[in-house]
Motif scaffolding. Structure first.
Motif, PDB file in Angstrom:
ATOM      1  N   ASP A  72     -11.424  16.507   9.403  1.00 23.31           N
ATOM      2  CA  ASP A  72     -11.634  17.078  10.736  1.00 23.31           C
ATOM      3  C   ASP A  72     -11.553  18.596  10.718  1.00 23.31           C
ATOM      4  N   PRO A  81     -11.833  24.036  12.974  1.00 18.70           N
ATOM      5  CA  PRO A  81     -12.225  22.625  13.167  1.00 18.70           C
ATOM      6  C   PRO A  81     -13.640  22.328  12.630  1.00 18.70           C
ATOM      7  N   SER A 120     -15.620  20.240  13.850  1.00 20.23           N
ATOM      8  CA  SER A 120     -16.514  20.020  14.990  1.00 20.23           C
ATOM      9  C   SER A 120     -17.296  21.273  15.367  1.00 20.23           C
TER      10      SER A 120
END
Length: 741
Positions: A649, A664, A666
């Motif tokens: 992650d 992160p 993401s």
């Protein structure tokens, strides 16, 4: 050059002279060599072969003659080309697996469907078939024009007049300059039925004709698997292709076993080469579910295909064979022919049939006109004979008393010169009473025939009726059943080719200089260094894999290539350069080689700090040229390609300035291709390494040396920031190589 020699020199631009000469050659190739005539469906070489055989009286009921004699006459009188090319054309006319309705009856070895060549022309003999005689019927009745041969010593017909739709019945193929033709054979009965419908309904469209012409009918049979719409589009436009499959059946054996039986193969496919194809699949282990192929053919084709085990799905094996071999082919349709004015053009099915019917009507009228002329000549003679019989005593007296009886006969009985000459040449035995009665009956019959012919010439309706009656007779003589069946089938299903590869463990080894090899089995990775290497070379990347795996090779220029595990060279010697398998320039470096999993994710980063996430499916590139995956700015190169663990992650990045940043995962986009986004900002230098990891597990790196110890830093809060930040110095003990592993 002396002035006296300049008189024969013509000054002209080179490009103009070249264009003019090439155009002459191109037109000659199109009109006099490669394209068939829509009227008789023959190219000049075929027409001349049949014409030469006809003059040699090689009738179907007569004796055979040496093929060498035929070839010699053809090339000496009509076709001044090589003897082998003429003989090859003649051989094809005799092959019942090449022509739906053979035009030459061959005796001896005229080749076979295996692909074996015919014997030399000194060993074979030939004569015409009944179909060839039908195609040439009417040549002696003035139905077509004749032209001088190439040397002016002989004459040859411009086209054959016979009532036989040879163009579509036997098909044709040829390559000219700038154009080509490819016409499959068809069933005679279907063609005639469609032609009869066109005679009654000349405005019928092409699709309407498909009620009778279902599709090509190949001499070798097979199965046409296209649907009606595909077939219709091909015939309407005159261009298209047909999917033709072998006839394959599943034969059950005692005990629950089975095998595949191939009883018909596609048209134009040589059986021996087909067997070689299938055998190569078995030998190369490209189709492990197939165990063996046997040829049990005699006059009928019989190929036995044995599966690896009785549990193999027969449909899967059939689909695999159809995809990998010539058990399924696409036969092209290009109805490019010469029309009645010798002009090339692509015709539809209707246009081709109408052109042939129009020519047959023309032949019928012309033949009738010539016959009327001959009847008139005969009636003239018969009238003269009747005058002689009615005045027999006076005629005899004139002949006996006059030195020149001919002008006296003409003057006294108002005879024509032809009649007087015929009377003078008449034999004495014809001066009987019975002869006078026979002449009267013959004249009456000829008058009736002339009246019918005159009505035929004047009435298009009578011409159409006569043509339909002749077509019905043609079917009675040569009509037969269709050989190629039509069974609509979908395209073969997509096959998981990895399932067709025998799964075996391998160890993939790539050297520093780009030599690749695959060792059988899973070698202990710490033993790779003990293998033999070329001088100055050594291990670079190595891992365990299977022969069914696909490997992705990433280059520094941003391109990715796919390698098949079963295609890698063996570990004998030093392997082979990987650049033999892909188009990779010598100056481009190899960055990474790893197993390709379509559902996996990869972290890609360039040396200027740009990066993104890509899926394994996006890296698949089956061609030698690979595909561009990373778009690079000038001066940049691919620096990092790492698999992303499922639990990851977070991304860790370290630059050449030895500053580390954690952010992160993401924040990175997932792209199929692109430049990516900024991972870390640098004032000097660029990116050194990047890795994806699970933040809860911490960031690990090796301590170096031979201890194999690894340090894990779990508190990464000092280095956590937003993507694109500069970062800070790494923890104490981080490797001086600036690499996470």
């Amino acid at each position: 050059m002396p002035d006296s020699d300049m008189s024969s020199v013509i000054e002209t631009p080179f490009d103009a002279a070249l264009s003019e000469r090439y155009l002459v050659y191109a037109l000659s190739t199109i009109t006099a060599r490669s394209l068939p005539d829509v009227r008789d469906g023959l190219k000049p070489v075929h027409r001349r072969i049949l014409w030469g055989m006809r003059l040699l009286r090689l009738d179907p009921a007569g004796a055979y003659k040496k093929s060498a004699r035929v070839v010699g006459d053809v090339i000496g009188k009509y076709h001044p080309h090589g003897d082998q090319s003429v003989y090859d054309a003649m051989v094809r006319l005799a092959q019942d697996f090449a022509l739906r309705y053979p035009l030459v009856d061959g005796q001896g070895n005229f080749g076979n469907i295996d692909g074996d060549n015919a014997a030399a022309y000194r060993y074979t003999e030939a004569r015409l078939t009944a179909v060839a005689m039908q195609l040439m019927a009417g040549l002696d009745e003035g139905s077509v024009d004749y032209k001088p041969t190439y040397n002016g010593e002989e004459e040859e017909p411009e086209v054959f007049p016979g009532l036989f739709p040879n163009l579509l019945a036997n098909g044709a193929s040829g390559i000219a300059v700038g154009m080509a033709t490819s016409i499959p054979p068809h069933n005679l009965t279907e063609l005639v039925d469609a032609a009869v419908h066109l005679i009654d309904n000349p405005k019928a469209d092409d699709r309407e004709l498909l009620q009778w012409v279902k599709g090509p009918d190949f001499p070798t049979g097979g199965i046409l698997v296209d649907d009606e719409d595909v077939i219709a589009r091909a015939y309407v436009s005159g261009r298209g292709a047909f999917r033709l499959r072998a006839r394959i059946s599943v034969e059950r054996e005692k005990g629950g076993g089975w095998h595949l039986l191939v009883s018909e193969i596609p048209y134009g496919v040589q059986k021996a080469k087909l067997i070689e194809q299938i055998a190569a699949l078995i030998g190369d282990k490209k189709l492990p579910i197939l165990a063996d192929v046997k040829d049990e053919s005699d006059e009928q084709i019989r190929l036995i295909l044995e599966p690896r085990a009785r549990t193999v799905d027969p449909d899967l094996l059939i689909d695999s064979l159809l995809r990998l071999t010539d058990l399924e082919i696409r036969f092209p349709l290009n109805l490019n022919v010469l029309d009645a004015t010798r002009t090339p053009g692509v015709m539809s099915l209707k246009e081709a049939l109408l052109a042939w019917l129009s020519f047959q009507i023309e032949v019928l009228v012309r033949r009738s006109q010539v016959r009327i002329g001959k009847i008139d000549e005969r009636v003239e003679l018969l009238d003269g004979y009747l005058i002689a019989f009615l005045n027999l005593d006076r005629v005899i007296a004139i002949i006996r008393s006059e030195d020149e009886p001919k002008p006296v006969l003409i003057a006294e009985f108002a005879l024509s010169d032809t009649q007087a000459e015929a009377i003078l040449n008449m034999r004495l035995r014809r001066l009987r009473k019975l002869e006078e009665m026979e002449i009267g009956r013959e004249r009456t019959a000829l008058a009736k025939e002339r009246e019918d012919l005159a009505k035929l010439i004047e009435s298009p309706a009578r011409q159409r009726t006569r043509l339909k009656r002749d077509l019905a007779t043609l079917i009675e003589k040569f009509g037969d059943a269709r050989r190629t069946s039509i069974e609509v089938a979908a395209a073969t299903r997509e096959i998981d080719w990895s399932a067709m590869i025998e799964k075996e463990p391998i160890t993939v080894i790539l050297s520093q200089r780009g030599w690749i090899r695959a060792m059988k089995g899973h070698l202990a990775l710490d033993q790779v260094g003990d293998l033999k290497w070329r001088e100055g070379d050594g291990p670079f990347i190595h891992f365990h894999a299977q022969t069914t795996d696909r490997l992705a090779l990433f280059a520094s220029n941003g391109r990715v290539y796919t390698l098949a595990g079963d295609k890698l060279p063996s570990a004998r010697g030093f392997g082979e350069p990987v650049r033999l398998f892909i188009d990779l320039d010598a100056e481009v470096e190899i960055v990474q080689l790893l197993k390709l999993a379509p559902d996996s994710r990869l972290l890609l980063a360039s040396s200027d700090g740009k990066g993104f996430v890509a899926t394994g499916e996006a890296t698949l590139a089956e061609t030698r040229k690979g595909k561009q995956l990373v778009n690079l700015r000038p001066g940049a190169s691919v620096a990092v390609v790492r698999p992303i663990p499922d639990a990851a992650d977070t991304v860790g990045v370290i630059g050449e300035n030895r500053k580390m940043l954690v952010f992160p995962l993401s924040e990175l986009p997932e792209l199929a291709r692109g430049q990516g986004v900024t991972l870390q900002r640098y004032r000097d230098g660029g990116l050194s390494d990047a890795v994806a990891f699970a933040l809860a597990d911490g960031l690990s790196w090796p301590l170096g040396g031979e201890s194999g110890r690894v340090r894990t830093e779990t508190d990464l809060s000092p280095w956590r920031a937003a993507r694109g930040a500069a970062g800070r110095m790494p923890p104490i003990g981080f490797p001086r190589s600036n690499r996470f592993s």
